[in-house]
Design a protein around this motif. Structure first.
Motif, PDB file in Angstrom:
ATOM      1  N   GLY A  11     -22.854   1.893  -5.275  1.00 19.64           N
ATOM      2  CA  GLY A  11     -22.889   0.679  -6.095  1.00 19.64           C
ATOM      3  C   GLY A  11     -22.983   1.028  -7.564  1.00 19.64           C
ATOM      4  O   GLY A  11     -23.562   0.297  -8.368  1.00 19.64           O
ATOM      5  N   ALA A  12     -22.383   2.158  -7.911  1.00 22.98           N
ATOM      6  CA  ALA A  12     -22.550   2.726  -9.257  1.00 22.98           C
ATOM      7  C   ALA A  12     -22.019   1.824 -10.353  1.00 22.98           C
ATOM      8  O   ALA A  12     -22.497   1.888 -11.486  1.00 22.98           O
ATOM      9  CB  ALA A  12     -21.857   4.092  -9.312  1.00 22.98           C
ATOM     10  N   LEU A  85     -29.298   7.484  -3.762  1.00 23.12           N
ATOM     11  CA  LEU A  85     -29.804   6.164  -4.129  1.00 23.12           C
ATOM     12  C   LEU A  85     -28.789   5.143  -3.623  1.00 23.12           C
ATOM     13  O   LEU A  85     -27.685   5.034  -4.174  1.00 23.12           O
ATOM     14  CB  LEU A  85     -29.960   6.081  -5.649  1.00 23.12           C
ATOM     15  CG  LEU A  85     -31.029   7.034  -6.187  1.00 23.12           C
ATOM     16  CD1 LEU A  85     -30.823   7.330  -7.660  1.00 23.12           C
ATOM     17  CD2 LEU A  85     -32.401   6.438  -5.977  1.00 23.12           C
ATOM     18  N   LEU A  86     -29.166   4.437  -2.561  1.00 20.69           N
ATOM     19  CA  LEU A  86     -28.229   3.504  -1.937  1.00 20.69           C
ATOM     20  C   LEU A  86     -28.460   2.117  -2.526  1.00 20.69           C
ATOM     21  O   LEU A  86     -29.339   1.374  -2.081  1.00 20.69           O
ATOM     22  CB  LEU A  86     -28.396   3.504  -0.420  1.00 20.69           C
ATOM     23  CG  LEU A  86     -28.382   4.883   0.280  1.00 20.69           C
ATOM     24  CD1 LEU A  86     -28.270   4.712   1.790  1.00 20.69           C
ATOM     25  CD2 LEU A  86     -27.260   5.765  -0.221  1.00 20.69           C
ATOM     26  N   VAL A  87     -27.682   1.826  -3.542  1.00 19.76           N
ATOM     27  CA  VAL A  87     -27.873   0.595  -4.321  1.00 19.76           C
ATOM     28  C   VAL A  87     -26.878  -0.487  -3.900  1.00 19.76           C
ATOM     29  O   VAL A  87     -27.213  -1.658  -3.825  1.00 19.76           O
ATOM     30  CB  VAL A  87     -27.738   0.899  -5.835  1.00 19.76           C
ATOM     31  CG1 VAL A  87     -27.907  -0.371  -6.653  1.00 19.76           C
ATOM     32  CG2 VAL A  87     -28.763   1.960  -6.266  1.00 19.76           C
ATOM     33  N   GLY A  88     -25.662  -0.103  -3.633  1.00 19.24           N
ATOM     34  CA  GLY A  88     -24.618  -1.076  -3.270  1.00 19.24           C
ATOM     35  C   GLY A  88     -24.905  -1.697  -1.917  1.00 19.24           C
ATOM     36  O   GLY A  88     -25.201  -1.003  -0.954  1.00 19.24           O
ATOM     37  N   ALA A  89     -24.838  -3.020  -1.851  1.00 25.52           N
ATOM     38  CA  ALA A  89     -25.090  -3.726  -0.592  1.00 25.52           C
ATOM     39  C   ALA A  89     -24.332  -5.039  -0.642  1.00 25.52           C
ATOM     40  O   ALA A  89     -23.785  -5.419  -1.675  1.00 25.52           O
ATOM     41  CB  ALA A  89     -26.584  -3.980  -0.414  1.00 25.52           C
ATOM     42  N   ARG A  90     -24.312  -5.704   0.503  1.00 26.25           N
ATOM     43  CA  ARG A  90     -23.642  -7.002   0.561  1.00 26.25           C
ATOM     44  C   ARG A  90     -24.666  -8.091   0.311  1.00 26.25           C
ATOM     45  O   ARG A  90     -25.594  -8.250   1.099  1.00 26.25           O
ATOM     46  CB  ARG A  90     -22.994  -7.162   1.939  1.00 26.25           C
ATOM     47  CG  ARG A  90     -22.299  -8.484   2.165  1.00 26.25           C
ATOM     48  CD  ARG A  90     -21.021  -8.560   1.350  1.00 26.25           C
ATOM     49  NE  ARG A  90     -20.340  -9.841   1.236  1.00 26.25           N
ATOM     50  CZ  ARG A  90     -20.307 -10.883   2.023  1.00 26.25           C
ATOM     51  NH1 ARG A  90     -20.969 -10.879   3.019  1.00 26.25           N
ATOM     52  NH2 ARG A  90     -19.632 -11.963   1.857  1.00 26.25           N
ATOM     53  N   PRO A  91     -24.556  -8.823  -0.791  1.00 25.63           N
ATOM     54  CA  PRO A  91     -25.540  -9.873  -1.060  1.00 25.63           C
ATOM     55  C   PRO A  91     -25.348 -11.072  -0.141  1.00 25.63           C
ATOM     56  O   PRO A  91     -24.266 -11.285   0.393  1.00 25.63           O
ATOM     57  CB  PRO A  91     -25.264 -10.258  -2.510  1.00 25.63           C
ATOM     58  CG  PRO A  91     -23.845  -9.889  -2.768  1.00 25.63           C
ATOM     59  CD  PRO A  91     -23.510  -8.769  -1.825  1.00 25.63           C
ATOM     60  N   ARG A  92     -26.401 -11.848   0.004  1.00 27.05           N
ATOM     61  CA  ARG A  92     -26.306 -13.078   0.790  1.00 27.05           C
ATOM     62  C   ARG A  92     -25.546 -14.111  -0.036  1.00 27.05           C
ATOM     63  O   ARG A  92     -25.860 -14.370  -1.175  1.00 27.05           O
ATOM     64  CB  ARG A  92     -27.706 -13.610   1.116  1.00 27.05           C
ATOM     65  CG  ARG A  92     -27.689 -14.750   2.129  1.00 27.05           C
ATOM     66  CD  ARG A  92     -29.051 -15.378   2.250  1.00 27.05           C
ATOM     67  NE  ARG A  92     -29.987 -14.523   2.969  1.00 27.05           N
ATOM     68  CZ  ARG A  92     -30.324 -14.695   4.247  1.00 27.05           C
ATOM     69  NH1 ARG A  92     -29.819 -15.666   4.948  1.00 27.05           N
ATOM     70  NH2 ARG A  92     -31.196 -13.869   4.816  1.00 27.05           N
ATOM     71  N   THR A  93     -24.543 -14.687   0.552  1.00 26.02           N
ATOM     72  CA  THR A  93     -23.799 -15.743  -0.148  1.00 26.02           C
ATOM     73  C   THR A  93     -24.033 -17.069   0.565  1.00 26.02           C
ATOM     74  O   THR A  93     -24.528 -17.102   1.698  1.00 26.02           O
ATOM     75  CB  THR A  93     -22.290 -15.411  -0.198  1.00 26.02           C
ATOM     76  OG1 THR A  93     -21.895 -14.894   1.074  1.00 26.02           O
ATOM     77  CG2 THR A  93     -21.990 -14.373  -1.257  1.00 26.02           C
ATOM     78  N   LEU A 102     -26.969  -9.203   8.035  1.00 28.45           N
ATOM     79  CA  LEU A 102     -27.310  -7.906   8.622  1.00 28.45           C
ATOM     80  C   LEU A 102     -26.047  -7.201   9.109  1.00 28.45           C
ATOM     81  O   LEU A 102     -25.890  -5.987   8.940  1.00 28.45           O
ATOM     82  CB  LEU A 102     -28.307  -8.090   9.766  1.00 28.45           C
ATOM     83  CG  LEU A 102     -29.697  -8.606   9.346  1.00 28.45           C
ATOM     84  CD1 LEU A 102     -30.550  -8.923  10.564  1.00 28.45           C
ATOM     85  CD2 LEU A 102     -30.418  -7.609   8.440  1.00 28.45           C
ATOM     86  N   GLU A 103     -25.145  -7.965   9.678  1.00 27.77           N
ATOM     87  CA  GLU A 103     -23.908  -7.375  10.186  1.00 27.77           C
ATOM     88  C   GLU A 103     -23.066  -6.801   9.039  1.00 27.77           C
ATOM     89  O   GLU A 103     -22.548  -5.682   9.135  1.00 27.77           O
ATOM     90  CB  GLU A 103     -23.108  -8.428  10.956  1.00 27.77           C
ATOM     91  CG  GLU A 103     -21.910  -7.859  11.667  1.00 27.77           C
ATOM     92  CD  GLU A 103     -21.631  -8.563  12.990  1.00 27.77           C
ATOM     93  OE1 GLU A 103     -21.823  -9.800  13.060  1.00 27.77           O
ATOM     94  OE2 GLU A 103     -21.228  -7.864  13.937  1.00 27.77           O
ATOM     95  N   ALA A 104     -22.951  -7.573   7.949  1.00 26.24           N
ATOM     96  CA  ALA A 104     -22.168  -7.111   6.796  1.00 26.24           C
ATOM     97  C   ALA A 104     -22.787  -5.834   6.223  1.00 26.24           C
ATOM     98  O   ALA A 104     -22.079  -4.890   5.857  1.00 26.24           O
ATOM     99  CB  ALA A 104     -22.118  -8.191   5.734  1.00 26.24           C
ATOM    100  N   ASN A 105     -24.107  -5.783   6.180  1.00 27.10           N
ATOM    101  CA  ASN A 105     -24.758  -4.583   5.648  1.00 27.10           C
ATOM    102  C   ASN A 105     -24.697  -3.420   6.626  1.00 27.10           C
ATOM    103  O   ASN A 105     -24.642  -2.267   6.204  1.00 27.10           O
ATOM    104  CB  ASN A 105     -26.172  -4.913   5.197  1.00 27.10           C
ATOM    105  CG  ASN A 105     -26.146  -5.535   3.813  1.00 27.10           C
ATOM    106  OD1 ASN A 105     -25.796  -4.868   2.846  1.00 27.10           O
ATOM    107  ND2 ASN A 105     -26.446  -6.820   3.723  1.00 27.10           N
ATOM    108  N   GLY A 106     -24.676  -3.745   7.909  1.00 28.07           N
ATOM    109  CA  GLY A 106     -24.468  -2.694   8.903  1.00 28.07           C
ATOM    110  C   GLY A 106     -23.151  -1.973   8.656  1.00 28.07           C
ATOM    111  O   GLY A 106     -23.053  -0.755   8.787  1.00 28.07           O
TER     112      GLY A 106
END
Ligand code: NAI
Length: 328
Positions: A11-12, A85-93, A102-106
């Motif tokens: 998520g740089a 450093l795991l910064v990038g993730a899928r935000p809740r929309t 949880l599935e998207a982040n999986g």
């Protein structure tokens, strides 16, 4: 000369990334004697933006920065990583249920866990910042069976720092007077900031406050909802303070926590304080010789017990949900 440490940041190109990378490159993560090599991971459409940030990093001519590589493939990004450093993730929309989130982040943290397992250095240390951080850490950990489980951690240091600041404000002291504060549980609205063992200038902080109403109705909700308050004020979520907390977490993990104090980090539970073994939950922790240790022997009263249990219950539900989805 020291061998450069490989620091992978996902998520740089995001807003935390932008606040984080310059501090890592300037030596604030690992100290003034340790050169770093940055390995940036982004999704393909954000690689260009990451390249722009890399140009700015070049333009700082940081003496400790020995190179920057940019990837859109986790296998390459985690190759040889010492710190991740795991910064990038899928935000809740809007309209997204917890299961969808949880599935998207999986879909992000499973391949990253596999890539860490396949290619990271033996001393790899992982900090998950991207939310839901505790459970994303659990997913990554589950897919890295060859990496010791305790190398996967999640960030509650921002919550910790927020709590220290709020408490210092209430008592009219400098933050440096506050010690031994604890964030328990999940990095979510259920987290429990605990001042019953905290000290202000060596005296018990709860006694110094002497106001359960403030604790219950002001302090705890202010800390837990601070992220939302920042969004409301700034029009964007916490970024520099989150980056600062990530720096604090990794620096303390690698270099050790100060004598006579502790901090908060979400680490794999060994069953301490009734937190089920294997959950990645926030605890009072010290770091010695590069390892987190849970501070033992604290007495937990009924007020605290109820709140710790509620947050840990939520962590258990998230774990059950990702298990049901086949993500762990
Ligand atoms: P942002 O949206 O500005 O940046 C996220 C970046 O991640 C984007 O550039 C995106 O392209 C990238 N990304 C998405 N999927 C990726 C993947 N599979 N691999 C690599 N990169 C990927 O978000 P921001 O503000 O930087 O926040 C990042 C995360 O940190 C969010 O999940 C946020 O909720 C969380 N956060 C956690 C805090 C904590 O205390 N634990 C505090 C503040 C934020």
């Amino acid at each position: 000369a020291q061998v450069p440490v490989n620091v992978t940041v996902t998520g740089a190109a995001g807003q935390i990334g932008y606040a984080l990378l310059f501090r890592i490159a300037s030596g604030q993560l690992l100290g003034p004697d340790t050169p770093v090599r940055l390995r940036l991971l982004e999704i393909p459409k954000a690689v260009k933006a990451a390249e722009g940030t890399a140009m700015e990093l070049d333009d700082c001519a940081f003496p400790l920065l020995h190179g920057i590589d940019i990837f859109d493939d986790p296998r390459q990004a985690f190759e040889g990583a010492n710190v991740a450093l795991l910064v990038g993730a899928r935000p809740r929309t809007e309209g997204m249920e917890r299961g969808d989130l949880l599935e998207a982040n999986g879909g992000i943290f499973k391949p990253q866990g596999e890539a860490i397992n396949a290619g990271a250095a033996d001393d790899i240390r992982v900090l998950v910042v991207g939310n839901p951080a505790n459970t994303n850490a659990l997913i990554a950990q589950a897919h890295a069976p060859d990496v010791p489980a305790e190398r996967f951690t999640a960030m509650t240091r921002l919550d910790h720092n927020r709590a220290v600041s709020q408490l210092a404000g209430k008592l009219g002291v400098q933050v440096t007077e506050i010690s031994k504060l604890t964030i328990w549980g999940n990095h979510s609205a259920t987290q429990y900031p605990d001042i019953f063992h905290a000290e202000v200038a060596g005296k018990n902080a709860a006694e110094a406050v002497n106001d359960e109403g403030w604790l219950r109705d002001t302090f705890i909700p202010t800390v837990a909802k601070r992220g939302a308050a920042i969004i409301k004020a700034r029009g964007a979520s916490s970024a520099a303070s989150a980056a600062n907390a990530a720096i604090d977490h990794v620096r303390d993990w690698v270099l050790g926590t100060p004598e006579g104090d502790w901090t908060s980090a979400a680490i794999v539970s060994d069953g301490s304080y009734g937190v089920p073994e294997g959950l990645i939950s926030s605890f009072p922790v010290v770091s010695r010789e590069g390892r987190w240790e849970i501070v033992q022997g604290l007495e937990i009263d009924a007020f605290s017990r109820e709140r710790i249990d509620a947050s840990v219950r939520e962590l258990g539900e998230e774990r059950d949900a990702v298990r049901a989805l086949g993500l762990i």
